[in-house]
Design a protein around this motif. Structure first.
Motif, PDB file in Angstrom:
ATOM      1  N   ALA A 134      34.058  37.539  45.712  1.00  0.00           N
ATOM      2  CA  ALA A 134      35.702  37.744  45.847  1.00  0.00           C
ATOM      3  C   ALA A 134      36.562  38.055  44.626  1.00  0.00           C
ATOM      4  O   ALA A 134      37.133  38.940  44.608  1.00  0.00           O
ATOM      5  CB  ALA A 134      36.276  36.253  46.319  1.00  0.00           C
ATOM      6  N   ARG A 135      35.924  37.751  43.355  1.00  0.00           N
ATOM      7  CA  ARG A 135      36.621  38.105  42.133  1.00  0.00           C
ATOM      8  C   ARG A 135      36.673  39.590  41.841  1.00  0.00           C
ATOM      9  O   ARG A 135      37.345  40.463  41.545  1.00  0.00           O
ATOM     10  CB  ARG A 135      36.003  37.353  40.894  1.00  0.00           C
ATOM     11  CG  ARG A 135      36.828  37.514  39.708  1.00  0.00           C
ATOM     12  CD  ARG A 135      36.210  36.415  38.701  1.00  0.00           C
ATOM     13  NE  ARG A 135      34.805  36.831  38.535  1.00  0.00           N
ATOM     14  CZ  ARG A 135      34.569  37.988  37.515  1.00  0.00           C
ATOM     15  NH1 ARG A 135      35.498  38.386  37.257  1.00  0.00           N
ATOM     16  NH2 ARG A 135      33.173  38.219  37.287  1.00  0.00           N
TER      17      ARG A 135
ATOM     18  N   ALA B 296      38.550  41.576  44.282  1.00  0.00           N
ATOM     19  CA  ALA B 296      39.888  41.490  44.314  1.00  0.00           C
ATOM     20  C   ALA B 296      40.932  42.661  43.964  1.00  0.00           C
ATOM     21  O   ALA B 296      41.773  43.210  44.582  1.00  0.00           O
ATOM     22  CB  ALA B 296      40.259  40.331  43.487  1.00  0.00           C
TER      23      ALA B 296
ATOM     24  N   VAL C  18      40.837  45.287  46.736  1.00  0.00           N
ATOM     25  CA  VAL C  18      41.560  44.926  47.954  1.00  0.00           C
ATOM     26  C   VAL C  18      43.015  45.090  47.442  1.00  0.00           C
ATOM     27  O   VAL C  18      44.042  45.727  48.276  1.00  0.00           O
ATOM     28  CB  VAL C  18      41.429  43.272  48.141  1.00  0.00           C
ATOM     29  CG1 VAL C  18      42.532  42.890  49.170  1.00  0.00           C
ATOM     30  CG2 VAL C  18      39.799  43.362  48.771  1.00  0.00           C
ATOM     31  N   SER C  19      43.543  44.963  46.108  1.00  0.00           N
ATOM     32  CA  SER C  19      44.827  44.986  45.827  1.00  0.00           C
ATOM     33  C   SER C  19      45.445  46.502  45.751  1.00  0.00           C
ATOM     34  O   SER C  19      46.441  46.689  46.260  1.00  0.00           O
ATOM     35  CB  SER C  19      45.284  44.252  44.611  1.00  0.00           C
ATOM     36  OG  SER C  19      44.678  44.795  43.456  1.00  0.00           O
TER      37      SER C  19
ATOM     38  N   HIS D 183      34.524  38.859  53.840  1.00  0.00           N
ATOM     39  CA  HIS D 183      35.199  38.226  53.116  1.00  0.00           C
ATOM     40  C   HIS D 183      36.539  38.064  53.880  1.00  0.00           C
ATOM     41  O   HIS D 183      37.566  38.543  53.329  1.00  0.00           O
ATOM     42  CB  HIS D 183      35.147  38.615  51.813  1.00  0.00           C
ATOM     43  CG  HIS D 183      34.144  39.170  51.355  1.00  0.00           C
ATOM     44  ND1 HIS D 183      33.258  37.871  50.565  1.00  0.00           N
ATOM     45  CD2 HIS D 183      33.224  39.961  51.148  1.00  0.00           C
ATOM     46  CE1 HIS D 183      32.144  38.553  50.388  1.00  0.00           C
ATOM     47  NE2 HIS D 183      32.106  39.782  50.412  1.00  0.00           N
TER      48      HIS D 183
ATOM     49  N   ALA E 200      39.320  37.182  51.397  1.00  0.00           N
ATOM     50  CA  ALA E 200      39.766  37.999  50.356  1.00  0.00           C
ATOM     51  C   ALA E 200      40.886  38.841  50.779  1.00  0.00           C
ATOM     52  O   ALA E 200      41.780  39.517  49.951  1.00  0.00           O
ATOM     53  CB  ALA E 200      38.594  38.952  50.013  1.00  0.00           C
TER      54      ALA E 200
ATOM     55  N   ALA F 173      45.376  37.845  51.378  1.00  0.00           N
ATOM     56  CA  ALA F 173      46.566  38.206  50.661  1.00  0.00           C
ATOM     57  C   ALA F 173      47.303  39.213  51.316  1.00  0.00           C
ATOM     58  O   ALA F 173      48.674  39.507  50.762  1.00  0.00           O
ATOM     59  CB  ALA F 173      46.194  38.532  49.358  1.00  0.00           C
TER      60      ALA F 173
END
Lengths: 871, 196
Positions: free
Chosen positions: A282-283, A286, A289-290, A318, A321, A324
């Motif tokens: 997930a890290r 991130a 994804v953003s 995920h 993830a 957001a």
């Protein structure tokens, strides 16, 4: 001044197409003016345009006429009109495959490619390479090398791209241009850079080290072209995947750094690459994804589409993830582009909470009719996943699916819906009746035979066990009246199942069956006659054997059915029926492999047949009877050792054959007379060894051992063999493979081989376990209770039992419902020799798992064997 | 046991979701390019992947399918048809399409489409409509040839394309055109501006 188009264009109506009514022959006739002197560039240009237009519309040109036009066209090289010359290049490319002797323009093109006019040079190179073959390529090699490093970007690009096209055909020649391509890669022009990188990669892609070096160089020096960056990202992520490098690798850092590139194209490529990487945490996801989240609010539809499509993929693995981005996705569900809206909704369905489901479903149903079938399937799949996640929502989903089922749509789409409804029915018993009702309605007007038969089959299986089975009869009989043969036959089978399980419906089913016996199709008639006769006997055991658990015969050709009918028809008084039973049972065991082949984990239905054929060809194995079961291969060596050996166990009625597939991974050795010596721990007796004569480097070979199963003690089903590979080694030249004359004996210790009870049992699916249970009867029933101390969950216990016994779970009892403390597992199989075995295992979770096992079989020994092996 | 979504039900779309299908890095970005008129008729089309729709019949079916799915929603610019990503644009009575595989970077395809559209806008002097396109079809062929070569993006900057093609649109002085022709083209222009 010459008018560009003929007069008739002006006369024809609005929106006329000057090329619409072109006649090929007329155009070819016109092409004769190519030979006139002086050349009239405008008219010639127009005719060439017409020819290219015709080719583009799919007009067929014969070789003769094409060649004639082509040769006439070559004269146009005398004109210096730029556009005309460019159109000649196009014509050459278009006609390269249709006309003969296109190579006559080689010298003209070579002249243009090396000439002073830069406008001609690039296109001339591309046309020339289009007509050049490997032999002629040598002649122009010098020019190509020069062109690749030419300072005019269009020339260099054209040369690079043409070289890339020719790699497939003449790899060896193009490979020699690597240095030139390398030089071009440092060009200032962004397209040249991109093309050079592409060519370099294609030339080096099989050499991982070279690719890695190249990446290293370019990621450090930095490139200008966004296209080249995208290419670099793809190469880097491929290399990452191949080398299974961790995410601390510099390549990963490079891809991540591209997320900050100033070109959206590069940013998106990098984000997409990260999302597609296996084992991303997930890290690591991130940052990708953003950036995708930012793209969601872009004014460009293509960018929004790309972003939401990629987020949808992330959501599969995920979902957390993507949470957001929920707000941004919410904004997209009203997007004017329906593809974007659909993807946004299906993504939200995966990430959102249970409470949002109703709202989202309502939203999507407002425009589901406007989206393409591909996306409808996406929606159905999202729903299917959702039903598993939130079983309580099944009524909303079911409603939605039934509406979708009523809409127009292709086969793929309908099949996805039907599959989804069926899986909901199987997961949620409460939804069964609504689901069946929707499906009944669907087959009333269904053009897809496959789906209709599938649903009829399901109705036959589930319908009789619902509270009011009578309501399905009408739907089923309608099929018999209205549909094609395959559907009618399936309907007859379904009807029979109702008659067999519901005594009060039996009289009406018999009346309907009577009418089916008048059918015009053989198969339908045969089935009706067969079921009619069985049903009339009113015997539970017969019904069980031939109607609900007779699935095996369904997939067998209709011939079998007819054979059965003949068998049962003549002696049809009550007494003789049991007599007819015996031969049929034997037949059934033969079909067993057909039934098991439906299981997804088996590679293919013919695997066992292939082995059967291979074994039958070996004289030592004649007379063993037919092959009962073939197990999955077991590795007897560690991976990456000198010799790799795996074993496949073949079980026959009284013998077992062990097939050892050996591979020699040493290129300086030739092995001969290879065999595996086996030492059994029990009363098993090794009868024969069949060695493999030769085992050269990296060519797999097989040797066999034949073992007799102990006859005096039939309960000895498990045994451990210690195995040793024995062979004669001959050293040989690693390059030529030429062996020395002398060899020496050697051996290699393998891991032990286990034979377990599972090797003696073939899986058989009994769709109606209760009926099968009654059919076998309690003559040889035994029951025992065990405590499984080491097992912590019911799931684990179920998994263990299935893999240990190697039997087929029935009635979906291999799935343990959540939050339950007890469970019943039903298993079915056939024991070596043809005896049916059924196991009912009650499991209770307390401190560890307690298991009560009940075994039924047509043979007492089999029951004992199973219980003994469990204990 | 969790069921995977990527089952075989949909032959193309989800084949991209597993990481088993990995895109081979390659310059072959564009699978096809075509220009259709507002009845869905082919004016120009190029297929660069021999395996994709090898026959003319399959190509025309595909074009028809794409056209049916896109001509109504002319504000969109991207669609997914028959497992292919399609970016498109419409201008008056013309539809421009660029086709790539489902794994392709949509923005790269968009760059090709934009380049094609702007280059044509320049050589047709902003009259990107059917009649004008057909009158200058030779120039259109040359523009497409300069932008894509065998599926590889050759150039993505419209200025460069114009410079390389060096094509001058047909400049018929007004007096050369018949009055009827002027009326005709004026009528069409008006019709389209109303219909839009």
């Amino acid at each position: 001044m010459i008018k560009k188009f003929d007069k008739k264009d002006e006369e024809s109506g609005s929106g006329s197409n000057p090329f619409q009514h072109l006649e090929k022959s007329a155009v070819l006739q016109e092409a004769r003016i190519f030979n006139e002197t002086p050349i009239n560039p405008r008219r010639c240009l127009h005719i060439l345009t017409k020819i290219i237009y015709l080719l583009n519309q799919g007009e067929h040109f014969g070789t003769m006429e094409a060649t004639e036009a082509f040769f006439a066209m070559t004269r146009l090289f005398q004109s210096n009109d730029q556009t005309l010359r460019r159109m000649c290049y196009l014509t050459i490319k278009e006609m390269a495959n249709i006309s003969e002797d296109v190579i006559i323009v080689t010298s003209s093109l070579t002249k243009d490619m090396t000439g002073k006019e830069d406008v001609y040079r690039g296109p001339a190179i591309r046309a020339l390479c289009r007509i050049t073959d490997t032999t002629m390529l040598q002649a122009i090699e010098r020019y190509m090398k020069q062109a690749i490093v030419d300072k005019v970007p269009s020339v260099s690009s054209s040369a690079l791209v043409s070289s890339l096209h020719m790699v497939k055909m003449s790899y060896d020649v193009v490979k020699r241009w690597v240095n030139e391509a390398q030089e071009a890669a440092s060009s200032d022009n962004i397209m040249v850079q991109y093309h050079a990188l592409g060519l370099l990669y294609h030339l080096r892609k099989n050499d991982r080290l070279a690719v890695s070096k190249m990446l290293n160089k370019f990621t450090k020096s930095g490139l200008k072209s966004p296209f080249a960056y995208c290419m670099l990202i793809r190469i880097a992520s491929k290399l990452l995947e191949e080398t299974e490098a961790g995410h601390d690798s510099p390549l990963f850092d490079f891809i991540e750094s591209c997320l900050r590139n100033k070109h959206e194209m590069v940013v998106y490529e990098a984000a997409s690459a990260i999302v597609h990487m296996p084992n991303c945490t997930a890290r690591e996801l991130a940052p990708a994804v953003s950036v995708l989240q930012l793209f969601c609010s872009s004014p460009k539809a293509a960018l929004r589409y790309a972003a939401v499509r990629t987020l949808n993929k992330v959501a599969m693995k995920h979902p957390s993830a993507v949470t957001a981005c929920n707000l941004d996705l919410e904004n997209l569900i009203t997007d004017s582009n329906r593809s974007i809206a659909t993807l946004a909704i299906t993504t939200l369905l995966k990430t959102g909470s249970e409470s949002s489901v109703d709202r989202l479903m309502k939203q999507i149903s407002s425009f589901v009719s406007e989206i393409s079938d591909e996306f409808k399937v996406v929606v159905v799949q999202a729903i299917s996943a959702l039903c598993q996640k939130y079983p309580r929502k099944h009524s909303v989903m079911m409603n939605f699916l039934s509406n979708m089922l009523r809409d127009d749509g292709g086969f793929e789409y309908k099949r996805a819906i039907v599959d989804c409804i069926i899986s909901i029915i199987e997961e949620n018993p409460e939804s069964k009746e609504t689901g069946l009702a929707h499906l009944c309605e669907f087959i009333e007007d269904c053009e897809h035979t496959v789906l209709a038969t599938k649903i009829l089959h399901l109705l036959g299986k589930e319908g009789p066990r619902t509270p009011s089975p009578s309501k399905y009869i009408r739907f089923i009989f309608n099929r018999v009246v209205l549909e094609s043969e395959a559907v009618r036959a399936a309907a007859v089978s379904a009807l029979a199942k109702f008659g067999a399980q519901n005594d009060d419906l039996l009289p009406s089913v018999l009346v309907l069956m009577q009418r089916c016996m008048m059918d015009s199709d053989d198969e339908v008639r045969d089935r009706a006659t067969f079921y009619m006769n069985v049903l009339q006997q009113k015997q539970k055991a017969l019904n069980a054997a031939y109607i609900f658990n007779g699935e095996n015969t369904h997939c067998a050709p209709s011939l079998n059915l007819r054979a059965l009918v003949e068998l049962t028809q003549k002696p049809f008084d009550m007494k003789s029926v049991p007599l007819a039973n015996t031969p049929i049972t034997e037949q059934k065991t033969e079909f067993a492999p057909v039934a098991t082949s439906k299981l997804p984990e088996k590679p293919g239905p013919t695997r066992q047949d292939i082995y059967q054929e291979q074994l039958a060809a070996i004289p030592e194995f004649q007379g063993l009877g037919s092959l009962f079961k073939t197990s999955e291969a077991v590795q007897l060596t560690e991976a990456e050792t000198e010799y790799v050996v795996r074993c496949v166990k073949h079980t026959f009625a009284r013998h077992m054959v062990f097939q050892f597939d050996c591979t020699n991974t040493l290129n300086d050795q030739l092995l001969q007379k290879v065999m595996v010596q086996m030492e059994p721990s029990e009363a098993y007796e090794v009868l024969h060894y069949v060695p493999a004569a030769n085992l050269p480097y990296s060519q797999p070979g097989s040797c066999y051992s034949l073992v007799r199963l102990p006859e005096d003690d039939p309960t000895a089903v498990s045994c451990t063999f210690s195995c040793t590979l024995k062979y004669l080694v001959k050293d040989c030249d690693p390059n030529t493979g030429e062996p020395d004359d002398d060899g020496y004996d050697d051996e290699y210790v393998l891991e032990d081989l286990e034979v377990t009870v599972a090797d003696h049992i073939q899986k058989v699916l009994k769709p109606n376990f209760a009926a099968a249970w009654d059919e076998v009867g309690d003559d040889f029933e035994k029951e025992e209770t065990f405590a499984l101390a080491s097992v912590r969950t019911l799931d684990e216990a179920v998994g263990n039992i299935i893999s240990f016994l190697g039997m087929q779970p029935c009635e979906r009892s291999d799935k343990v419902p959540e939050n339950k403390n007890s469970h019943i597992l039903f298993l079915a199989g056939v024991f070596r020799g043809g005896h049916d075995v059924l196991v009912r295992s009650r499991l209770a979770l307390a401190d560890g798992v307690t298991m009560q096992v009940t075994v039924r079989s047509s043979d007492e020994t089999v029951v004992d064997i199973i219980l003994a092996s469990v204990g | 046991m969790p069921r995977s979504y990527g089952n075989a039900n949909c032959p193309y779309f989800w084949s991209t979701c597993g990481h088993t299908v990995f895109q081979e890095p390659s310059l072959y970005t564009v699978k096809a390019v075509f220009i259709l008129d507002n009845d869905g008729n082919r004016l120009l089309s190029k297929y660069y992947d021999k395996e994709l729709y090898p026959s003319m019949k399959e190509q025309k079916n595909f074009e028809k399918n794409v056209f049916n799915k896109t001509h109504k929603a002319d504000t969109d610019e991207i669609a997914f048809v028959e497992g292919m990503t399609i970016v498109y644009k419409c201008s008056i009575d013309l539809f421009f399409y660029v086709v790539g595989s489902s794994q392709e970077n949509e923005l790269m395809l968009m760059a090709v489409l934009n380049c094609l559209f702007e280059s044509l806008g320049q050589i047709l002097r902003k009259n990107v409509e059917r009649r004008c396109l057909l009158d200058n079809l030779d120039g259109v062929f040359l523009v497409v040839d300069e932008i894509i070569d065998g599926g590889v993006i050759l150039e993505s900057d419209p200025q460069q394309v114009i410079q390389k093609v060096n094509y001058r649109a047909d400049e018929n002085p007004l007096s050369e055109q018949s009055v009827a022709q002027i009326m005709q083209s004026a009528k069409e222009q008006i019709k389209w501006s109303i219909l839009k």
